[in-house]
Design a protein around this motif. Structure first.
Motif, short mmCIF file in Angstrom:
data_model
loop_
_atom_site.label_atom_id
_atom_site.label_comp_id
_atom_site.label_asym_id
_atom_site.label_seq_id
_atom_site.Cartn_x
_atom_site.Cartn_y
_atom_site.Cartn_z
N UNK A 265 0.58 -1.56 -0.02
CA UNK A 265 -0.13 0.10 -0.23
C UNK A 265 1.02 1.24 -0.22
N UNK B 117 -14.03 7.83 -8.94
CA UNK B 117 -15.57 7.28 -8.28
C UNK B 117 -16.85 8.19 -8.97
N UNK C 116 -19.44 9.41 -6.83
CA UNK C 116 -20.33 9.79 -6.41
C UNK C 116 -18.34 10.67 -5.72
N UNK C 117 -18.00 11.18 -6.02
CA UNK C 117 -16.92 12.27 -5.49
C UNK C 117 -16.32 12.82 -6.92
N UNK D 155 -7.15 12.28 -2.68
CA UNK D 155 -7.62 11.38 -1.79
C UNK D 155 -6.29 10.59 -1.93
N UNK E 54 -7.25 -0.62 2.53
CA UNK E 54 -9.03 -1.34 2.73
C UNK E 54 -10.28 -1.25 3.31
N UNK F 12 -14.69 4.66 1.53
CA UNK F 12 -15.16 5.88 0.31
C UNK F 12 -16.02 5.66 -0.59
N UNK F 13 -15.09 3.84 -1.43
CA UNK F 13 -15.51 3.48 -2.75
C UNK F 13 -16.28 2.39 -2.58
N UNK G 223 -20.33 3.68 -0.11
CA UNK G 223 -21.26 5.16 -0.99
C UNK G 223 -22.16 4.72 -1.92
N UNK G 224 -21.66 3.42 -2.71
CA UNK G 224 -22.79 3.64 -3.52
C UNK G 224 -23.96 2.53 -3.30
#
Lengths: 261, 367
Positions: free
Chosen positions: A86, A105, A107-108, A116, B265, B271-272, B275-276
């Protein structure tokens, strides 16, 4: 040859299909030198995307590493934990994906999603991050970056989205960018501009870019090195001019004929 | 041109809100619900008496009617005095005593309370001068004002729904998100766990869990215990649905991209992925709040929830469990109307939200 940035040694990826093992990437060796543009060319299903995403240790579910090493910055990525990966993803190795409508995405806002990455990898404060986002967008050739950063992905055109995607990829100043078919959904003029941007960024940010593509013409325009993949194997690799002018493998010749170079 | 741009900048939420506004019944319900919540927040101001202000001389006093006529003339609204007598069968009869008149007054000094929990105050919105007592909804066995107690009861009943739903949805979203995102063995384990919860009939699980709570708890502790118990039961079904959504959402390109940018994760899930699921979650929340309100009422009704003298709507109704009482004092059923209205309102709003948030439903309606 320049100092290698990432080295792939004897690397193989397999998948179990009805309890029969299929090997998708077949014992590949690849050395990518620093500050160059390396094109990974091959037809559909040649394993080029799998190989490319392996460098980020991203595998679609079901795939597993059979063998090999991927050496980056003195470490074998395949042995690193998910947590260490990561820190490498985005920070050391960035990625540009095929269709930026799907990779943002919905929604953002664009700016939010680029921020981010900064939030994940840097200690900048919020106001500085927002400034940085605008700078990154301008660097990727977006005029009026401030306005664009407040837009949602669906409000942008394909070319704009791809530029924003590139801005996101370079946000944390990685050394290596893996671009998976970055222009295949764009028209020819946009494609040329995006390629220009890649060249530009390489010079400005001292980047290494691995472009995964099926288009040999694109590779000719931009790449310093080309590797040709077929059925999971790298059949030919070397400096672009050498591969294009005197191809040794039958498949490379076929590709060159087909793309009419 | 400028008009076009305006339309373009309407967000999904605005479109949904416009759709919601068009549903007049739902808007009406929303207004009614807001009134109910406001009345709960300002219960101590609106109600003429405190929840435990009793006067046993008025046991089961019927609702006092406002009179505006006296001797054939219109006068300022007043209530008449009442006198308790017994008939031949020793049943209470309240005779209206026209000689005593108590005009309605506003901003009356009465029981002390703290407005919003910190402003010391002793004024009430309306009331009558002692010794008169105003019973809009009648009185209970101990001569307490059922209107006041219903207002106070709304605090418990209405807030339990919201807090309970908040906890169980937080839990359900997170557990469902984790389960769906990771898949495989973790998913299998979590889902079997959910099924274990869902397998037990809700009401019996409620009783069993309530039995596990110490019986010497004070009312605040009982209140929170009930919330915890209710949310403990509610999360599993939501987690299952969210898990199903997360299973498809994790295949999305932007989840892969987020992973490619080195997000953890947990960040990716929050966040990903989650929200959906929001458009589903919002109306699922609305539709599940009545369950919490009814759950609390059921517990309090059988005496396992909020204890006297504290009021909740279910607790108030526990008085109405015998047919004799309902026959002679039907006004003790007033809190049931409030439960009924609240549940209906949440359901109508939930349905309306589903209509305007779910694009599939939209197409069906057009057809």
């Amino acid at each position: 040859m320049r100092e290698p940035l990432i080295e792939i040694k004897d690397f193989a990826v397999g998948v179990m299909d009805n309890s029969i093992e299929k090997v998708i990437v077949k014992w590949v060796d690849l050395t990518v030198p620093g500050n160059c543009i390396y094109a990974l060319v091959g037809g559909s299903g040649s394993g080029k995307t799998t190989l490319g995403l392996s460098m980020l240790k991203l595998f679609t579910p079901g795939l597993y590493v059979k063998k090999g090493e991927i050496i980056f910055g003195g470490r074998n990525l395949l042995e690193l934990s998910e947590r260490d990966m990561q820190k490498i993803r985005g920070k050391e190795i960035g990625a540009v994906f095929q269709d930026p409508l799907d990779t943002f995405n919905p929604v953002f806002t664009i700016g939010d999603q680029i921020e981010e990455v900064l939030r994940t990898h840097t200690d900048l404060e919020e106001t500085k991050r927002q400034k940085e986002v605008i700078e990154l967008l301008s660097l990727s050739g977006i005029e009026d970056a401030k306005r664009i950063s407040s837009y949602y992905p669906h409000q942008l055109s394909g070319g704009m989205r791809q530029r924003a995607m590139i801005a996101q990829a370079i946000a944390a100043k990685p050394k290596l960018i893996i671009a998976d078919e970055p222009t295949s959904n764009l028209d020819v003029t946009l494609q040329a501009r995006i390629l220009e941007l890649f060249k530009d960024l390489r010079a400005k940010l001292n980047l290494t870019i691995i472009i995964i593509t099926h288009d040999l013409g694109l590779a000719r325009d931009i790449a310093d090195y080309i590797a040709v993949m077929k059925e999971g194997k790298i059949v030919e690799a070397g400096e672009a001019s050498a591969v294009l002018e005197s191809p040794e493998h039958e498949y490379s010749k076929e590709l060159i004929r087909a793309s009419g170079i | 041109m400028s008009r076009n741009q305006e339309i373009k900048h309407q967000s999904e939420l605005q479109i949904a809100l416009n759709g919601f506004k068009r549903n007049k019944i739902a808007v009406g319900c929303l207004i009614l619900l807001s009134v109910l919540y406001l009345s709960a927040i300002f219960a101590d101001f609106i109600s003429p008496y405190s929840y435990d202000n009793e006067d046993r001389n008025y046991s089961y006093c019927p609702p006092t009617l406002l009179s505006i006529k006296h001797d054939g003339k219109f006068v300022y609204p007043y209530i008449s005095g009442r006198e308790l007598t017994f008939n031949d069968y020793r049943q209470r009869i309240y005779k209206i005593d026209q000689t005593k008149r108590y005009p309605i007054k506003f901003m009356v000094k009465g029981d002390k309370y703290k407005l919003l929990g910190f402003i010391k105050c002793r004024y009430h919105l309306f009331g009558v001068d002692a010794p008169g007592r105003i019973y809009l909804f009648g009185a209970d066995s101990r001569g307490r004002d059922i209107f006041s107690r219903t207002m106070y009861g709304g605090r418990v009943s209405l807030s339990i729904g919201l807090i309970g739903v908040l906890i169980s949805f937080g839990l359900g979203l997170l557990v469902g998100g984790i389960s769906g995102y990771y898949g495989g063995r973790i998913d299998n384990f979590i889902m079997r766990l959910c099924e274990m919860f869902m397998m037990i009939p809700g009401f019996y699980l409620l009783l069993a869990l309530r039995a596990a709570v110490p019986d010497n708890f004070n009312s605040v502790q009982v209140y929170f215990a009930i919330i915890l118990i209710l949310s403990f039961i509610g999360w599993a079904s939501l987690a299952r649905i969210i898990r199903g959504m997360a299973l498809t959402l994790r295949e999305r390109e932007y989840v892969l991209a987020a992973k490619g940018f080195g997000l953890s994760d947990f960040n990716i899930i929050v966040r990903h992925v989650l929200p959906h699921t929001l458009s589903y979650s919002i109306f699922a929340v609305m539709l599940s709040i009545p369950g919490y309100i009814l759950g609390e009422s059921a517990l309090s009704l059988i005496g396992l929830g909020i204890q006297d003298p504290f009021a909740s709507w279910g607790n108030l109704l526990s008085d109405a469990m015998s047919i004799i009482k309902i026959k002679f004092a039907p006004w003790i059923l007033f809190p049931a109307i409030f439960i009924f209205l609240t549940v209906i309102c949440f359901n109508v709003i939930g349905e309306a939200l589903r209509d305007c948030l779910d694009p599939m439903m939209k197409q069906e309606r057009k057809r």
